[in-house]
Each structure stands twice: as structure tokens, then as C-alpha cells.
Design a protein around this motif. Structure first.
Motif, PDB file in Angstrom:
ATOM      1  N   GLY A  53      -0.213  25.621  11.404  1.00  0.00           N
ATOM      2  CA  GLY A  53       0.022  26.471  10.225  1.00  0.00           C
ATOM      3  C   GLY A  53       1.337  27.232  10.233  1.00  0.00           C
ATOM      4  N   ILE A  54       2.134  27.056  11.299  1.00  0.00           N
ATOM      5  CA  ILE A  54       3.456  27.702  11.327  1.00  0.00           C
ATOM      6  C   ILE A  54       4.343  26.908  10.368  1.00  0.00           C
ATOM      7  N   ASN A  55       4.878  27.564   9.331  1.00  0.00           N
ATOM      8  CA  ASN A  55       5.653  26.790   8.343  1.00  0.00           C
ATOM      9  C   ASN A  55       7.108  27.228   8.234  1.00  0.00           C
ATOM     10  N   PHE A  56       7.500  28.284   8.967  1.00  0.00           N
ATOM     11  CA  PHE A  56       8.896  28.740   8.882  1.00  0.00           C
ATOM     12  C   PHE A  56       9.606  28.404  10.190  1.00  0.00           C
ATOM     13  N   ILE A  57      10.717  27.689  10.068  1.00  0.00           N
ATOM     14  CA  ILE A  57      11.453  27.210  11.246  1.00  0.00           C
ATOM     15  C   ILE A  57      12.900  27.672  11.146  1.00  0.00           C
ATOM     16  N   ASP A  58      13.403  28.237  12.237  1.00  0.00           N
ATOM     17  CA  ASP A  58      14.778  28.737  12.266  1.00  0.00           C
ATOM     18  C   ASP A  58      15.578  28.000  13.334  1.00  0.00           C
ATOM     19  N   VAL A  59      16.814  27.608  12.975  1.00  0.00           N
ATOM     20  CA  VAL A  59      17.666  26.911  13.929  1.00  0.00           C
ATOM     21  C   VAL A  59      19.110  27.302  13.640  1.00  0.00           C
ATOM     22  N   SER A  60      20.061  26.723  14.349  1.00  0.00           N
ATOM     23  CA  SER A  60      21.477  26.991  14.108  1.00  0.00           C
ATOM     24  C   SER A  60      22.290  25.859  14.742  1.00  0.00           C
ATOM     25  N   PRO A  61      23.465  25.549  14.162  1.00  0.00           N
ATOM     26  CA  PRO A  61      24.327  24.553  14.821  1.00  0.00           C
ATOM     27  C   PRO A  61      24.758  25.015  16.211  1.00  0.00           C
ATOM     28  N   TYR A  62      24.755  26.330  16.427  1.00  0.00           N
ATOM     29  CA  TYR A  62      25.174  26.894  17.722  1.00  0.00           C
ATOM     30  C   TYR A  62      24.208  26.542  18.864  1.00  0.00           C
ATOM     31  N   TYR A  63      22.914  26.438  18.571  1.00  0.00           N
ATOM     32  CA  TYR A  63      21.922  26.248  19.635  1.00  0.00           C
ATOM     33  C   TYR A  63      22.090  24.875  20.288  1.00  0.00           C
ATOM     34  N   GLY A  64      22.484  24.913  21.558  1.00  0.00           N
ATOM     35  CA  GLY A  64      22.736  23.665  22.282  1.00  0.00           C
ATOM     36  C   GLY A  64      23.898  22.902  21.679  1.00  0.00           C
ATOM     37  N   LEU A  65      24.802  23.612  21.009  1.00  0.00           N
ATOM     38  CA  LEU A  65      25.980  23.008  20.367  1.00  0.00           C
ATOM     39  C   LEU A  65      25.569  21.776  19.551  1.00  0.00           C
ATOM     40  N   THR A  66      24.753  21.987  18.580  1.00  0.00           N
ATOM     41  CA  THR A  66      24.187  21.036  17.584  1.00  0.00           C
ATOM     42  C   THR A  66      22.942  20.275  18.075  1.00  0.00           C
ATOM     43  N   ARG A  67      22.641  20.387  19.364  1.00  0.00           N
ATOM     44  CA  ARG A  67      21.507  19.596  19.884  1.00  0.00           C
ATOM     45  C   ARG A  67      20.168  20.039  19.273  1.00  0.00           C
TER      46      ARG A  67
END
Ligand code: NAD
Length: 308
Positions: free
Chosen positions: A46-60
């Protein structure tokens, strides 16, 4: 799972949300298949919100997340990523770079649009550039349907007020400011509510300080903060409780925060976190742990340009 509306966006987000930075192996080397299973476990629960960034793991992290999201109906999740930060010391909030960055993220994530695009760690940039150049560039992408809403993220709390007093944004993402060891975000909440801004609290485990594994080597907290949190974790262990449980329950108990982002690349942690949400918070243990953490309460580290 409980859901809340993220400020004036109208987006319905789960109160416990998924931080995908560990998919970029920022805490430990992560197996891609395990990372993908973690995303699926989060969505299944039921978790529906996901946050990421190009910075994390340098796009990985974006690349692994993109693989995980393949084949999942786009309406089943609310996806947030970021622009402006591309390395530990690499920032570019120019209109040209952030516009190109959104296109790159769309490709890596395999999606036709991003729900929330956030200017990442703006205290490292020129805040007037963020107001006058970055956000207007993101608005143009919004008109083209590539992004739906616009937010800002960072560590110092005054950056949010600075930007919101000069332009309109839909959300703020604050981290390490609403956890067992630091609750400074509460002072900003009335202002954010007045502006109807979505409130995203990240790092309720203080980026590992409030776990049995402890903080990763790169953690910017002082030795005093690290040692005091380690003492609190040991105390919880003696009582037969994982400090991560208490920390998560504490952060989730604040009804003014729309969603709380926890990062992990381990499906078992997701299952534990969702189960812990349902259990009552041990008020007596909380008071004891707060007493241990009192000497470092609200202590933080420097982040960004001195003027910010
Ligand atoms: P966090 O406080 O969520 O802690 C993550 C650590 O806790 C990881 O090592 C993880 O393995 C561990 N963990 C998670 N669940 C656990 C459990 N049940 N038991 C034991 N350990 C557990 O910190 P975070 O990942 O940095 O923050 C969450 C997310 O928020 C990030 O992934 C990112 O998406 C976002 N964030 C954004 C910014 C920003 O924009 N500037 C800054 C920080 C975090």
C-alpha cells in the motif's frame, strides 16, 4: 495503510512512503534483484509514494527504480524525483541543465511524466536562481505535461521560508528534522499550512543513526550525536525493542506531516516498517529514549553555502 492529501496538489499519498536512495547503494552494496523486490513489496503493502533523485548512486537508483516500475500501471504510484544535484559537490540549477535532467530522469524511470519534481538540496545553490530561473523552467515542463507538481528539498529550514515568500511551490521535503533526536520541523509547520504546502518528512531514522546498524561512514553528524544515538539504540536493545521501530512510530504519529519517507533496499525492512505502524507506541520507552537523547536534541550539522 493510511493516506493523506499532499497539500494543495490533491495527490493522495501513503503516510509511510518509500525513499529509493538505497537502490543507488548509498548505505551498502545492494543487489539489483533485491532492490526491485523491495519496491514491489512496498507497492504490494500500500505504499504509493516513491522518492528518488539522479544524485542517488549517480543515476543508479533511478535506473533500478525504472526497472522495478516496468509494467506497473502508472496510476498506481506517485513518483517524485529531483533536479539540480548530480554529485557530492556537483550542483547545477540552471534552466538548461534542469530541463535536460527531467528528460534524462523520464528515460531512466521509464515513465511518461513525473508527479513531483523537486529542486534538490537548494542550500548548495543560489536561492534567487532557484526562484527566478529553476522553478520557472520547471513550470514550462509542467505546461508540457512532463511534470505535475514542483517542490524543494534541503536541510536548513530557513531555505523553505525564503523560497515560499518569493514564489509558489507545491511541497517541501525536509530531512533529519523530525525524528527522535531532532524535531525542529514543527516550528515551520504553521507557515507551511498557511501556504497549503505538501509536507514531506524524510529520514525518520536519521539516515541510519536510529538503527542497530548505526550511521554509515559518510554520515555528517558529529561524534557526539553518533555516540548518543548508539547509546539510545543499545538501551532499546536491552529492553528487547529495535530503536528503528520506536523512531518510525514517533515520526508517523505527527498528523501534520503528510508523508514520511523511509529508505531501504531490503523487502524485510518494508514488511517490518508496515507492521510496526499498526502497533501502539510505547510511551514509557519513548520518554526514556528522549532523556538519553536530550543532550544532543535538535543538534544538526552544516549543509550548503554559509549564507543559506
Ligand atoms: P532513513 O532515516 O530512512 O534511514 C535509512 C536507513 O535505515 C537505511 O540504512 C535502511 O537500511 C535503514 N532501515 C530502514 N528500515 C529499517 C528497519 N525496519 N530496520 C532497520 N533499519 C532500517 O534515511 P534515508 O534513506 O536517507 O531517507 C529516506 C529517503 O528520504 C531517502 O531514500 C530519500 O528518498 C529521501 N531523502 C531526501 C533528501 C533530500 O532530498 N535532500 C535527504 C534525505 C533523504
Amino acid at each position: 495503510m493510511e493516506y493523506r492529501i499532499l497539500g494543495k496538489t490533491g495527490l493522495r499519498v501513503s503516510v509511510l512512503s518509500y525513499g529509493a536512495s538505497p537502490l543507488g547503494s548509498v548505505f551498502r552494496e545492494v543487489d539489483e534483484a533485491e532492490g526491485i523486490r523491495t519496491v514491489h513489496t512496498a507497492l504490494d503493502l500500500g505504499i504509493n509514494f516513491i522518492d528518488v533523485s539522479p544524485y542517488y548512486g549517480l543515476t543508479r537508483a533511478e535506473t533500478v527504480l525504472g526497472k522495478a516500475l516496468r509494467g506497473i500501471p502508472r496510476t498506481q504510484y506517485v513518483l517524485a524525483t529531483k533536479v539540480g544535484r548530480y554529485g557530492d559537490q556537483e550542483f547545477d540549477f540552471s534552466a538548461a541543465r534542469v530541463t535536460a535532467s527531467v528528460e534524462e530522469s523520464l528515460r531512466r524511470l521509464n515513465v511518461p511524466y513525473i508527479d513531483l519534481i523537486q529542486c534538490h538540496d537548494i542550500e548548495f545553490g543560489d536561492l534567487d536562481q532557484v526562484v527566478n530561473e529553476t522553478i520557472p523552467a520547471l513550470r514550462r515542463l509542467q505546461q508540457q505535461g512532463k511534470v505535475r507538481f514542483i517542490g524543494i528539498t534541503g536541510l536548513p529550514l530557513k531555505i523553505f521560508r525564503y523560497v515560499l515568500e518569493r514564489t509558489d511551490v507545491d511541497s517541501i521535503l525536509s530531512y533529519c528534522r523530525y525524528a527522535l533526536n531532532n524535531t525542529q520541523l514543527v516550528d515551520l509547520i504553521p507557515f507551511l499550512q498557511e501556504k497549503q504546502v505538501g509536507i514531506i518528512n524524510a529520514s525518520p531514522l536519521s539516515m541510519g543513526l536510529l538503527t542497530n546498524r548505526g550511521a554509515p561512514a559518510w554520515h555528517p553528524a558529529s561524534e557526539e550525536i553518533k555516540q548518543t544515538c548508539a547509546r539510545a539504540a543499545a538501551f532499546c536493545r536491552e529492553q528487547g525493542v529495535d530503536i528503528a521501530k520506536l523512531a518510525l512510530q514517533f515520526a508517523l504519529a505527527n498528523p501534520d506531516i503528510h508523508t514520511t519517507l523511509v529508505g531501504t533496499a531490503n523487502p524485510e525492512n518494508i514488511r517490518k516498517n508496515v507492521a510496526w505502524m499498526e502497533e501502539p507506541l510505547d510511551e514509557e520507552l519513548l520518554a526514556q529514549v528522549q532523556q538519553i537523547l536530550a543532550p544532543i536534541h535538535n543538534q544538526i550539522w552544516l549543509s550548503g553555502r554559509p549564507e543559506n
